[in-house]
Write a protein that holds these residues in place. Structure first.
Motif, PDB file in Angstrom:
ATOM      1  N   HIS A  47       0.878  -1.171   0.000  1.00 53.20           N
ATOM      2  CA  HIS A  47       0.000   0.000   0.000  1.00 53.20           C
ATOM      3  C   HIS A  47       0.915   1.221   0.000  1.00 53.20           C
ATOM      4  O   HIS A  47       1.997   1.208   0.608  1.00 53.20           O
ATOM      5  CB  HIS A  47      -0.897   0.015   1.248  1.00 53.20           C
ATOM      6  CG  HIS A  47      -2.032   0.995   1.181  1.00 53.20           C
ATOM      7  ND1 HIS A  47      -1.854   2.351   1.333  1.00 53.20           N
ATOM      8  CD2 HIS A  47      -3.363   0.819   0.991  1.00 53.20           C
ATOM      9  CE1 HIS A  47      -3.029   2.968   1.235  1.00 53.20           C
ATOM     10  NE2 HIS A  47      -3.967   2.062   1.027  1.00 53.20           N
ATOM     11  N   GLU A  48       0.492   2.274  -0.695  1.00 50.87           N
ATOM     12  CA  GLU A  48       1.334   3.471  -0.755  1.00 50.87           C
ATOM     13  C   GLU A  48       1.533   4.103   0.614  1.00 50.87           C
ATOM     14  O   GLU A  48       2.596   4.694   0.871  1.00 50.87           O
ATOM     15  CB  GLU A  48       0.728   4.492  -1.724  1.00 50.87           C
ATOM     16  CG  GLU A  48       0.774   4.084  -3.184  1.00 50.87           C
ATOM     17  CD  GLU A  48      -0.444   3.293  -3.627  1.00 50.87           C
ATOM     18  OE1 GLU A  48      -0.549   2.981  -4.829  1.00 50.87           O
ATOM     19  OE2 GLU A  48      -1.314   2.997  -2.753  1.00 50.87           O
ATOM     20  N   GLN A  49       0.535   4.013   1.502  1.00 52.01           N
ATOM     21  CA  GLN A  49       0.753   4.543   2.849  1.00 52.01           C
ATOM     22  C   GLN A  49       1.876   3.788   3.541  1.00 52.01           C
ATOM     23  O   GLN A  49       2.693   4.384   4.251  1.00 52.01           O
ATOM     24  CB  GLN A  49      -0.522   4.473   3.691  1.00 52.01           C
ATOM     25  CG  GLN A  49      -0.384   5.197   5.026  1.00 52.01           C
ATOM     26  CD  GLN A  49      -1.619   5.080   5.896  1.00 52.01           C
ATOM     27  OE1 GLN A  49      -1.660   4.285   6.822  1.00 52.01           O
ATOM     28  NE2 GLN A  49      -2.630   5.880   5.582  1.00 52.01           N
ATOM     29  N   GLY A  50       1.917   2.472   3.334  1.00 57.02           N
ATOM     30  CA  GLY A  50       3.023   1.689   3.882  1.00 57.02           C
ATOM     31  C   GLY A  50       4.353   2.158   3.332  1.00 57.02           C
ATOM     32  O   GLY A  50       5.357   2.241   4.058  1.00 57.02           O
ATOM     33  N   ALA A  51       4.401   2.505   2.044  1.00 58.63           N
ATOM     34  CA  ALA A  51       5.644   2.997   1.440  1.00 58.63           C
ATOM     35  C   ALA A  51       6.066   4.326   2.065  1.00 58.63           C
ATOM     36  O   ALA A  51       7.248   4.555   2.347  1.00 58.63           O
ATOM     37  CB  ALA A  51       5.458   3.158  -0.064  1.00 58.63           C
ATOM     38  N   ALA A  52       5.089   5.222   2.283  1.00 57.14           N
ATOM     39  CA  ALA A  52       5.403   6.528   2.875  1.00 57.14           C
ATOM     40  C   ALA A  52       5.962   6.375   4.281  1.00 57.14           C
ATOM     41  O   ALA A  52       6.953   7.017   4.651  1.00 57.14           O
ATOM     42  CB  ALA A  52       4.153   7.401   2.895  1.00 57.14           C
ATOM     43  N   PHE A  53       5.333   5.516   5.090  1.00 59.46           N
ATOM     44  CA  PHE A  53       5.820   5.309   6.453  1.00 59.46           C
ATOM     45  C   PHE A  53       7.164   4.584   6.458  1.00 59.46           C
ATOM     46  O   PHE A  53       8.013   4.825   7.331  1.00 59.46           O
ATOM     47  CB  PHE A  53       4.804   4.519   7.274  1.00 59.46           C
ATOM     48  CG  PHE A  53       3.604   5.318   7.708  1.00 59.46           C
ATOM     49  CD1 PHE A  53       3.714   6.661   8.022  1.00 59.46           C
ATOM     50  CD2 PHE A  53       2.359   4.717   7.818  1.00 59.46           C
ATOM     51  CE1 PHE A  53       2.610   7.398   8.435  1.00 59.46           C
ATOM     52  CE2 PHE A  53       1.245   5.435   8.231  1.00 59.46           C
ATOM     53  CZ  PHE A  53       1.378   6.782   8.535  1.00 59.46           C
ATOM     54  N   ALA A  54       7.374   3.669   5.507  1.00 59.99           N
ATOM     55  CA  ALA A  54       8.662   2.978   5.429  1.00 59.99           C
ATOM     56  C   ALA A  54       9.781   3.966   5.105  1.00 59.99           C
ATOM     57  O   ALA A  54      10.869   3.911   5.695  1.00 59.99           O
ATOM     58  CB  ALA A  54       8.601   1.860   4.382  1.00 59.99           C
ATOM     59  N   ALA A  55       9.526   4.884   4.161  1.00 57.75           N
ATOM     60  CA  ALA A  55      10.520   5.909   3.849  1.00 57.75           C
ATOM     61  C   ALA A  55      10.808   6.775   5.066  1.00 57.75           C
ATOM     62  O   ALA A  55      11.959   7.170   5.319  1.00 57.75           O
ATOM     63  CB  ALA A  55      10.019   6.771   2.684  1.00 57.75           C
ATOM     64  N   GLU A  56       9.763   7.039   5.852  1.00 60.30           N
ATOM     65  CA  GLU A  56       9.946   7.849   7.064  1.00 60.30           C
ATOM     66  C   GLU A  56      10.772   7.095   8.101  1.00 60.30           C
ATOM     67  O   GLU A  56      11.657   7.674   8.749  1.00 60.30           O
ATOM     68  CB  GLU A  56       8.584   8.228   7.627  1.00 60.30           C
ATOM     69  CG  GLU A  56       8.644   9.207   8.768  1.00 60.30           C
ATOM     70  CD  GLU A  56       7.277   9.580   9.298  1.00 60.30           C
ATOM     71  OE1 GLU A  56       7.222  10.144  10.409  1.00 60.30           O
ATOM     72  OE2 GLU A  56       6.258   9.315   8.623  1.00 60.30           O
ATOM     73  N   GLY A  57      10.483   5.795   8.293  1.00 54.10           N
ATOM     74  CA  GLY A  57      11.280   5.009   9.224  1.00 54.10           C
ATOM     75  C   GLY A  57      12.737   4.949   8.816  1.00 54.10           C
ATOM     76  O   GLY A  57      13.647   5.036   9.651  1.00 54.10           O
TER      77      GLY A  57
END
Length: 582
Positions: A47-57
């Motif tokens: 999911h793109e939200q997962g991608a955004a949070f992964a980039a943040e982590g």
């Protein structure tokens, strides 16, 4: 060369090792270019939200740039929650979105849409980014990338977005023809604050240092350790500063705020001088603003002049400076600091009073699985140097923030300002990829937050990531359920009624991940070997449905007066300043 190939090479040259995203027609040129390289890896989330949070982590652990990509339309809009999280917590992330061809874009036309999945993501995210632009000239790609990354990683850091139409991605460019970006030279920092600051500090009898997340964002955590360890005065932290200072040091006195440690709130409430480093001091930290540390002189240090313009106390002193520069200056002038704050033999009773608060009001009272705060403390005792713990939002976050004991080198990653449920699992994925060879990575969530990005368990299984997922399952949305008790006469709509949690271990096993249920203290203490496993593990800790986060501050109370309320005589006995007259 193809413009998408240039972007992939540019990111690799910036030290970016992983890019997180989800495929879609409008971004496939860039994804294809990433896969062709050996020095950068595309990690496909679910999911793109997962991608955004992964980039943040990834960015949080690195204290550098994280990158996420998505296609146009729904792909781009699915990034928005993650973009907000990075913006509010000052995390440098670059978001690359696909867009319809420039000749398909509606431009100034009053129609809603021309191209399929055409969405003006640039206009949507401008209020939550430091910079957002659509590329319309392929020869501007170097300029726009350099500008975006410079802005994301300088000053008060934050996210940026570059929207890439498909015809721009596939354009043929000559690298030698590309124009670069030259940032404005940084202003020379002054030291005119040093004398007035030292005078205030040295005249104090009950000084406190409040460390915020800005210290780590400035890369100044080691400088702060040096500075704080030389002082014999109390150190307290904000939620975002929770992992800056080694919690095992004898002058660390916990987290302040609405859900802060009672002993930390009593310490800062009774101080007569506060040095606040990189902390916004929002209402969740100060409680009723007019009552906050009412007899203390306040000095605030922050990189952002806009934050400093928001006054907490009328007579506060503000210093706009990089925290690293500020701390280096203080370390160079330690001989000018009051010896009573450095030499144990000269220390007054102030440090002992803070220790007395700490002993009287510990964060847990029973060493049993019935106490979630004890569970968090126990889990922290199973961690090692350089481990990373990613928290979700809700009761689990506050139990961990109140009770985990973090040592130097450990990280606690939190979605602070946005407070986004579903953060912990994808953030843990990003943190793992940033440094897969150092330390364990844990994702802790409640049953509500886990269901928001549970699909990323497939990534753990697919790539055999040794991330340990811990769910504190009380079969309710506990934080809001508590609000319903306080303010809505116990009407548990959508928190117990019309809400249900599944059997998470069965779901984990369906993904191919080992699931473990913990129901008693014996099961809790058997987790250590599981946390050291080379495989992903899903751990579900069963809690009663009715759980609370205490202490907790009610509306319009000073932070030293949290629920459950202390007897009035006991509270008065804890106060060196005049008790607040409500």
């Amino acid at each position: 060369m193809k413009l998408a190939d240039y972007i992939a090479g540019f990111l690799a040259a910036q030290g970016c090792t992983h890019v997180f995203g989800y495929p879609g027609g409008a971004i496939m040129h860039l994804i294809d270019s990433l896969y062709k390289r050996q020095d950068i890896q595309f990690i496909g989330t679910y999911h793109e939200q997962g991608a955004a949070f992964a980039a943040e982590g990834y960015a949080r652990r690195k204290n550098g740039l994280g990158v996420a990509i998505a296609t146009s339309g729904p792909g781009a809009t699915n990034l928005i929650t993650g973009i907000c999280s990075a913006y509010f917590d000052s995390i440098p992330c670059l978001y690359l979105t696909g867009q319809v061809n420039t000749y398909e874009y509606k431009g100034d036309m009053t129609v809603r849409q021309l191209g399929f999945q055409e969405t003006d993501i640039v206009s949507i995210v401008k209020p939550i980014t430091k910079y957002a632009v659509r590329l319309t000239d392929p020869l501007r790609i170097r300029y726009e990338l350099e500008k975006a990354i410079s802005l994301a990683t300088s000053g008060r850091k934050g996210p940026v977005l570059l929207d890439l139409p498909m015809d721009m991605q596939r354009a043929d460019i000559k690298e030698q023809e590309l124009v670069g970006y030259q940032p404005e030279p940084a202003e020379e920092m002054k030291k005119d604050w040093l004398g007035p600051l030292l005078e205030l500090f040295n005249n104090a009898k009950r000084p406190v240092i409040l460390v915020g997340g800005g210290v780590r964002l400035a890369g100044a955590q080691d400088l702060f350790q040096q500075f704080a360890q030389q002082l014999k005065i109390p150190i307290v932290c904000s939620l975002m500063g929770r992992d800056v200072y080694d919690n095992t040091k004898d002058n660390y006195f916990g987290m302040i705020g609405a859900y802060g440690n009672r002993y930390a709130n009593l310490t800062i409430a009774n101080s007569d001088f506060i040095l606040a480093l990189g902390s916004r001091l929002d209402s969740r930290q100060t409680g009723k603003a007019s009552s906050f540390a009412r007899e203390a002189k306040l000095v605030r240090v922050d990189i952002d002049s806009n934050e400093l313009a928001k006054k907490i106390k009328k007579d506060e002193m503000v210093i706009q400076a990089d925290i690293g520069y500020f701390l280096s200056t203080l370390l160079e002038n330690m001989e000018q600091i009051n010896p009573a704050f450095i030499k144990p033999s000269l220390a007054n009773s102030w440090l002992e009073r803070a220790r007395n608060y700490q002993q009287k009001y510990p964060s847990f009272h029973t060493q049993d699985i019935s106490d979630p705060n004890f569970i968090m403390w126990e889990i922290s005792q199973m961690t090692s140097e350089n481990d990373v713990i990613c928290l979700d939002v809700g009761q689990n976050q506050m139990w961990a923030a109140q009770s985990m004991q973090l040592t130097k080198g450990q990280r606690l990653l939190i979605s602070g300002g946005m407070g986004a449920m579903g953060f912990s699992l994808p953030a843990a994925i990003g943190a793992y990829y940033q440094n897969p060879h150092q330390g364990k990575v844990l994702a802790i969530a409640g049953d509500g937050g886990m269901q928001m990005n549970i699909q990323e368990l497939a990534l753990l299984k697919r790539n055999r990531l040794p991330i340990k997922v811990i769910v504190m399952n009380n079969h309710s949305l506990g934080m809001i359920r508590h609000f319903q008790e306080m303010y809505f006469e116990g009407r548990y709509y959508a928190t117990i009624k019309d809400y249900e949690a599944p059997d998470f271990c069965k779901i984990a096993e369906a993904y191919g991940i080992q699931g473990v249920k913990v129901k008693d203290i014996h099961g809790l203490r058997n987790l250590k070997p599981l946390l050291a496993s080379a495989d992903p593990v899903f751990i579900e800790i069963q809690l009663p449905q009715t759980t609370y986060v205490y202490p907790k501050l009610s509306i319009n109370r000073p932070i030293e007066d949290q629920d459950p309320l202390l007897p009035r005589e006991e509270l008065a006995g804890n106060m060196l300043v005049k008790p607040w007259d409500s």
